[in-house]
Design a protein around this motif. Structure first.
Motif, PDB file in Angstrom:
ATOM      1  N   SER A  79      58.783  90.559 -16.148  1.00  0.00           N
ATOM      2  CA  SER A  79      59.688  91.240 -15.224  1.00  0.00           C
ATOM      3  C   SER A  79      61.044  91.429 -15.899  1.00  0.00           C
ATOM      4  CB  SER A  79      59.860  90.431 -13.933  1.00  0.00           C
ATOM      5  OG  SER A  79      60.888  89.470 -14.098  1.00  0.00           O
ATOM      6  N   CYS A  97      63.768  88.636 -15.202  1.00  0.00           N
ATOM      7  CA  CYS A  97      63.768  87.407 -16.001  1.00  0.00           C
ATOM      8  C   CYS A  97      64.350  87.671 -17.388  1.00  0.00           C
ATOM      9  CB  CYS A  97      62.349  86.851 -16.121  1.00  0.00           C
ATOM     10  SG  CYS A  97      61.770  86.146 -14.569  1.00  0.00           S
ATOM     11  N   CYS A 152      55.829  81.622 -16.422  1.00  0.00           N
ATOM     12  CA  CYS A 152      57.012  82.261 -17.000  1.00  0.00           C
ATOM     13  C   CYS A 152      58.104  81.205 -17.224  1.00  0.00           C
ATOM     14  CB  CYS A 152      57.528  83.363 -16.070  1.00  0.00           C
ATOM     15  SG  CYS A 152      59.092  84.091 -16.606  1.00  0.00           S
ATOM     16  N   VAL A 197      61.109  81.483 -17.321  1.00  0.00           N
ATOM     17  CA  VAL A 197      62.311  81.696 -16.520  1.00  0.00           C
ATOM     18  C   VAL A 197      62.053  81.431 -15.034  1.00  0.00           C
ATOM     19  CG1 VAL A 197      64.218  83.279 -16.016  1.00  0.00           C
ATOM     20  CG2 VAL A 197      62.959  83.491 -18.181  1.00  0.00           C
ATOM     21  N   CYS A 198      61.047  82.104 -14.458  1.00  0.00           N
ATOM     22  CA  CYS A 198      60.858  82.032 -13.002  1.00  0.00           C
ATOM     23  C   CYS A 198      59.686  81.156 -12.572  1.00  0.00           C
ATOM     24  CB  CYS A 198      60.691  83.435 -12.417  1.00  0.00           C
ATOM     25  SG  CYS A 198      59.130  84.219 -12.886  1.00  0.00           S
ATOM     26  N   CYS A 244      56.750  86.487 -17.570  1.00  0.00           N
ATOM     27  CA  CYS A 244      56.048  87.252 -16.529  1.00  0.00           C
ATOM     28  C   CYS A 244      56.196  88.755 -16.710  1.00  0.00           C
ATOM     29  CB  CYS A 244      56.567  86.846 -15.158  1.00  0.00           C
ATOM     30  SG  CYS A 244      58.285  87.356 -14.891  1.00  0.00           S
TER      31      CYS A 244
HETATM   32 ZN   LIG Z   1      59.574  85.501 -14.812  1.00  0.00          ZN
END
Ligand SMILES: [Zn+2]
Length: 479
Positions: A433, A436, A462, A464-465, A431
């Motif tokens: 960010s 992350c 994403c 991660v998130c 994403c």
């Molecule tokens: Zn993310």
């Protein structure tokens, strides 16, 4: 020196690397912690890299110049992000000629500031642009954890600094030099690289955008091997690099900088080397061919050395970098190991039987044992050798590419990513960010390496998130 075995790559890659650097006589530790002495063999390798790069810089319109080692401290402070990024690594001179200096001098960690200062003086009109200057030199960054070639307090590099009238031109230049680095890495170093953009947290301090060539080492860790930066108008504004455009309006210039260092020697070692030592790509190898005479009696020696001399002269005349190892105090077997340790791409053995048959034995460094051995006639040897060097160069690139591709995967979820980066690279939606990115770094030690250009933007989740992501990024543990 050559009779003791290297630590195997599989057992301890880091120790294997340290031993190769020393035993191939590329570099040694200096009396000052974290500094290195580049030995003649290592420097010859660097000179070949310099020549291959310098040719490409000139072909793309650049010229060389030399700027000073010392930079007034106040210059470093003019660009906010730049000083924040470099402050912890600065070496500062406060005394000169026995007297305390009025203004401390920084030993250059990079030269955007001092070159920006000079460009402000040299550039007045759009007619003065573009300015396309490179310099070859050394820089100092006070690193705490050091490793020969990969990270040392002082290292050698080139830094290009350009100024342009428009943003478009400066962005084009940034990418042009990335292409130059990629071409150099692939065609000279036989190192496949992935090109792309650095994340905001990984970019150069003071840049709007950094782009990079990323290579996978033999332990699957990533090595940033060359970077090019679009600096926007940040340094132009900090140093007042201004010009009158065609309609007589005062404008700030757009600048770039790009660098590749002796770190690339580390990339060559870790991409191609094996448990016998270094393997050098023929196009960069200081010695491309070593000739080892094999003879016992005086009569044999006379006949063999006559042929060795002739072959040596013929290969030299053909423009090849060739050496005869005529040491008498060591055995041929010792010599084989010794040149294997130093990564010489091709060995020619000449013994009494070869003299008789008007042939020579060739042994390729990249294919150990019988597989790499062949017998070729002395007639037309130069072209056979040249062809074999071309084959070795191609084989090294192919092997490194297969290895790299076998160690890149696209994990399905975050727990799979954690697994992947233990022994490879993960190519994943992100994403973008910083949170992350930081989480991955903290939990796996893997960092974002680059967002490749040659991907179709799309929509994913994403890794991660799980939030919406437009592009994919490579995560890997790096050097
Ligand atoms: Zn993310």
């Amino acid at each position: 020196m050559a009779d003791e075995k290297l630590t195997s790559r599989a057992v301890d890659f880091s120790e294997w690397y340290n031993q190769i650097v020393q035993r191939a006589e590329l570099a040694d530790y200096a009396p000052v912690r974290g500094c290195m002495v580049v030995r003649p063999y290592g420097w010859a390798l660097w000179e070949n890299m310099q020549a291959a790069l310098d040719r490409r810089f000139k072909e793309t319109g650049h010229v060389n110049a030399a700027f000073p080692l010392f930079i007034p401290m106040s210059f470093m402070e003019k660009e906010k992000e730049h000083v924040e990024g470099f402050s912890p690594e600065l070496a500062v001179v406060t005394i000169g000629g026995g007297e305390k200096l009025e203004e401390p001098l920084v030993v250059r960690p990079t030269s955007e500031t001092i070159i920006g200062h000079m460009y402000a003086k040299w550039i007045q009109s759009y007619r003065d642009l573009p300015v396309l200057i490179n310099q070859w030199g050394n820089v100092v960054r006070w690193e705490l954890r050091t490793k020969l070639f990969l990270r040392t307090l002082e290292f050698y590099w080139q830094e290009g600094h350009t100024a342009h009238a428009t943003e478009k031109e400066a962005r084009e230049e940034t990418l042009r030099m990335l292409d130059v680095y990629a071409d150099f890495a692939v065609h000279e170093g036989a190192i496949p690289v992935i090109t792309g953009m650095k994340s905001q947290s990984e970019k150069f301090a003071g840049a709007e955008m950094s782009v990079t060539i990323e290579a996978m080492m033999g332990d699957t860790r990533a090595l940033q091997s060359g970077t090019s930066h679009f600096l926007g108008q940040n340094f132009a504004k900090a140093f007042s690099i201004q010009f009158l455009d065609e309609s007589n309006t005062l404008q700030f210039a757009w600048t770039t900088s790009w660098g590749l260092s002796t770190r690339f020697i580390g990339a060559v070692i870790m991409t191609h080397g094996d448990d016998q030592g270094l393997i050098l790509p023929p196009r960069l190898a200081p010695i491309q061919v070593v000739i080892v005479p094999i003879c016992k009696t005086d009569a044999e020696t006379a006949a063999v050395m006559e042929t060795v001399g002739r072959v040596h002269a013929e290969l030299k005349d053909a423009g090849l970098r060739v050496k005869v190892d005529d040491r008498k105090e060591v055995t041929p077997g010792f010599k084989f190991n010794d040149w294997e340790m130093r990564g010489v791409p091709l060995r020619i053995e000449i013994g009494p039987k070869d003299v008789e048959k008007k042939a020579v034995a060739l042994a390729r460094r990249d294919k150990p044992g019988r597989e790499g051995k062949s017998f070729v006639p002395q007639a037309g040897l130069a072209s056979a050798v040249r062809q074999m060097l071309t084959d070795i160069q191609a084989a090294l690139l192919a092997k490194a590419t297969v290895f790299r591709d076998a160690h890149i995967s696209e994990p399905n979820d975050y727990s799979a990513l954690k697994e992947v980066v233990q022994n490879g690279w993960a190519y994943s939606w992100w994403c973008e960010s910083p949170e992350c990115e930081a989480k991955v770094k903290e939990e796996t030690k893997a960092t974002t390496r680059c967002i490749p250009f040659d991907q179709k933007e799309g929509h994913g989740r994403c890794i991660v998130c799980g939030k919406d992501a437009r592009r994919r990024v490579y995560f890997a543990r790096g050097y």
